[in-house]
Write an enzyme that holds these catalytic residues in place. Structure first.
Site, PDB file in Angstrom:
ATOM      1  N   ARG A  61       0.822  -1.224   0.000  1.00 21.64           N
ATOM      2  CA  ARG A  61       0.000   0.000   0.000  1.00 21.64           C
ATOM      3  C   ARG A  61       0.848   1.263   0.000  1.00 21.64           C
ATOM      4  O   ARG A  61       0.432   2.301  -0.505  1.00 21.64           O
ATOM      5  CB  ARG A  61      -0.975   0.012   1.200  1.00 21.64           C
ATOM      6  N   TYR A 115     -13.538  16.554 -17.267  1.00 26.93           N
ATOM      7  CA  TYR A 115     -14.225  15.285 -17.013  1.00 26.93           C
ATOM      8  C   TYR A 115     -15.280  15.474 -15.907  1.00 26.93           C
ATOM      9  O   TYR A 115     -15.057  16.242 -14.955  1.00 26.93           O
ATOM     10  CB  TYR A 115     -13.148  14.283 -16.586  1.00 26.93           C
ATOM     11  N   ASP A 187      -4.563  17.434 -17.046  1.00 30.77           N
ATOM     12  CA  ASP A 187      -5.082  16.084 -17.269  1.00 30.77           C
ATOM     13  C   ASP A 187      -4.763  15.721 -18.717  1.00 30.77           C
ATOM     14  O   ASP A 187      -5.338  16.277 -19.655  1.00 30.77           O
ATOM     15  CB  ASP A 187      -6.596  16.071 -17.014  1.00 30.77           C
ATOM     16  N   LYS A 212      -7.564   4.503 -19.836  1.00 34.52           N
ATOM     17  CA  LYS A 212      -7.838   4.878 -21.219  1.00 34.52           C
ATOM     18  C   LYS A 212      -6.674   4.441 -22.120  1.00 34.52           C
ATOM     19  O   LYS A 212      -6.413   3.260 -22.218  1.00 34.52           O
ATOM     20  CB  LYS A 212      -8.132   6.376 -21.289  1.00 34.52           C
TER      21      LYS A 212
HETATM   22  C1  LIG Z   1     -11.793   8.684 -17.577  1.00 36.36           C
HETATM   23  C2  LIG Z   1     -11.218  10.006 -17.285  1.00 36.36           C
HETATM   24  C3  LIG Z   1     -10.869  10.376 -15.979  1.00 36.36           C
HETATM   25  C4  LIG Z   1     -11.128   9.470 -14.791  1.00 36.36           C
HETATM   26  O1  LIG Z   1     -10.434   8.272 -14.884  1.00 36.36           O
HETATM   27  P1  LIG Z   1     -10.874   6.930 -14.074  1.00 36.36           P
HETATM   28  O2  LIG Z   1      -9.755   5.991 -14.370  1.00 36.36           O
HETATM   29  O3  LIG Z   1     -12.195   6.513 -14.617  1.00 36.36           O
HETATM   30  O4  LIG Z   1     -10.959   7.325 -12.653  1.00 36.36           O
HETATM   31  C5  LIG Z   1     -10.294  11.609 -15.773  1.00 36.36           C
HETATM   32  N1  LIG Z   1     -10.086  12.462 -16.789  1.00 36.36           N
HETATM   33  C6  LIG Z   1     -10.423  12.154 -18.065  1.00 36.36           C
HETATM   34  C7  LIG Z   1     -10.149  13.141 -19.147  1.00 36.36           C
HETATM   35  C8  LIG Z   1     -10.997  10.926 -18.357  1.00 36.36           C
HETATM   36  O5  LIG Z   1     -11.326  10.630 -19.607  1.00 36.36           O
END
Ligand SMILES: *Cc1c(COP(=O)(O)O)cnc(C)c1O
Length: 394
Positions: A61, A115, A187, A212
């Site tokens: 962890r 998001y 992001d 993603k």
């Molecule tokens: C999917 C996504 C997130 C969140 O990611 P998770 O792995 O689902 O927590 C954050 N920012 C963007 C641009 C995303 O497409």
């Protein structure tokens, strides 16, 4: 792999060999250590590791696990960062970052579309902790400097953004943030490090969802934070004590995915470019959002800061909400599903999914009209994808 920072190998080489070491059995890559804890020869040896005097493994962890560390080392090389943290999800990466960089009484400026989870975190959860956010619309990007307050710690944005693929100038916003004493957090989920390295353009922290493009196969949930060590040191205790670590078996799967990251993303870029051009020429399509189109209003900024234009395309269908849903339902190869970045192509109609809960007025401010469709382009033969769109649009 041994690396000399003065002569870093290319990105594909780093994706394959970065962070990897041959194990005692001769395995060519770092094995999966699902173990939760690690043993010591003596109390002194244990204390040396706990106090940071000696490298070593301790407790998973805490991130002190060989599989986690190897994937963090690979990602640091890929991102051009001093250090990275593997997280249980993209939202874990974002929440730990904002909690690590802000405290009660601090302020965040969020620029452009973000998001849904990010918006909810900033609009609903963080205010309960005394951390408030000013949201600027994408067309207010030039007003970042005016939005900064004495207590602003973070300027946060996505580029390209969801779902309109708007592109923000990382260097310009990071410079404005820095002049006002704030850190820039980007992001980078939609671009992936293959197409864009925000740290290179002055961002202080990169957060992304590994769910993603990094994972790329729609079979793992994870997140990554990349930054200089001093900032990582402020964020890491939150990961540790909120218990947000990525599981070692997920990290092992992510390492497997990262070895093909460049070939996957570059092919997704190429497929998306062809699909954007096909859609631009289609009579039933009113508008196409793709930074790789020369006609895109943000093409010049994208061409400056991106190495490729990404696998995400959105477009406005010439129809109302119901007609647009019917068109999406006619797609046979492209699946109707949220999420993105995988090898299979996906379609969503934001008003029925990602932006379903947003008030109509707020949607329209963001250009999220009923006919808007977002595509995540995968690795199928592009002719098959175009044929599928052709029959659905007809
Ligand atoms: C999917 C996504 C997130 C969140 O990611 P998770 O792995 O689902 O927590 C954050 N920012 C963007 C641009 C995303 O497409």
């Amino acid at each position: 792999m041994k690396t000399d920072p003065a002569a870093l190998p290319g990105l594909s080489t780093l994706c394959i060999h970065g962070g990897e070491a041959r194990d005692a059995q001769g395995a060519l890559t770092v094995p999966l250590y699902n173990h939760t804890t690690f043993g010591f020869e003596s109390t002194q040896a244990l204390l040396d590791v706990i106090n940071g005097r000696a490298p070593g493994n301790l407790y998973t962890r805490y991130g002190m696990n060989p599989t986690i560390r190897a994937v963090e080392a690979k990602l640091a090389l890929i991102e051009g960062a001093e250090a990275t943290l593997l997280m249980g999800s993209g939202m874990a990466a974002e929440s730990a970052t904002l909690l690590g960089l802000c405290q009660a009484g601090d302020h965040i400026v969020c620029v452009g579309d973000v998001y849904g989870g990010t918006y909810a975190l900033m609009a609903e959860q963080l205010p309960r902790l005394g951390i408030n956010t000013t949201f600027l619309m994408g067309d207010e990007r030039a007003r970042v400097a005016q939005a900064l307050q004495a207590n602003t710690r973070v300027v946060y944005f996505e580029t390209p953004s969801n779902p309109n693929l708007d592109v923000l100038d990382i260097a310009a916003i990071a410079a404005a943030a820095k002049a006002g004493g704030a850190l820039t957090v980007v992001d980078n989920t939609f671009a992936s490090p293959v197409n864009q390295l925000p740290l290179q353009w002055g961002a202080d922290v990169v957060v992304q969802s590994a769910t993603k493009f990094l994972g790329g196969h729609s079979d793992l949930t994870g997140g990554v934070i990349a930054a200089r060590q001093a900032l990582i040191d402020r964020i890491a205790p939150w990961r540790k004590n909120l218990g947000q670590i990525m599981a070692p078996d997920v990290a092992f799967l992510l390492a497997r995915s990262l070895r093909t990251l460049t070939v996957r993303v570059r092919q997704q870029n190429a497929n998306a470019q062809q699909i954007a051009e096909f859609l631009s020429a289609h009579a039933k399509v009113l508008k196409v959002n793709y930074p790789g189109l020369a006609s895109s209003p943000t093409h010049a900024i994208a061409a400056k800061q991106m190495r490729g234009f990404g696998g995400m395309v959105s477009f406005v269908f010439d129809g109302d909400a119901v007609q647009t849903s019917a068109m999406v339902d006619r797609l046979r190869l492209i699946a109707l599903a949220p999420s993105l970045g995988g090898v299979e192509s996906l379609a969503t109609q934001p008003v029925t999914t990602t932006h379903h809960d947003m008030a109509v007025k707020e949607r329209l401010k963001r250009g999220i009209v009923d006919g808007l469709v977002r595509l995540s382009i995968g690795l199928e033969d592009v002719d098959d994808l175009i044929a599928d769109l052709q029959q659905a649009l007809a």
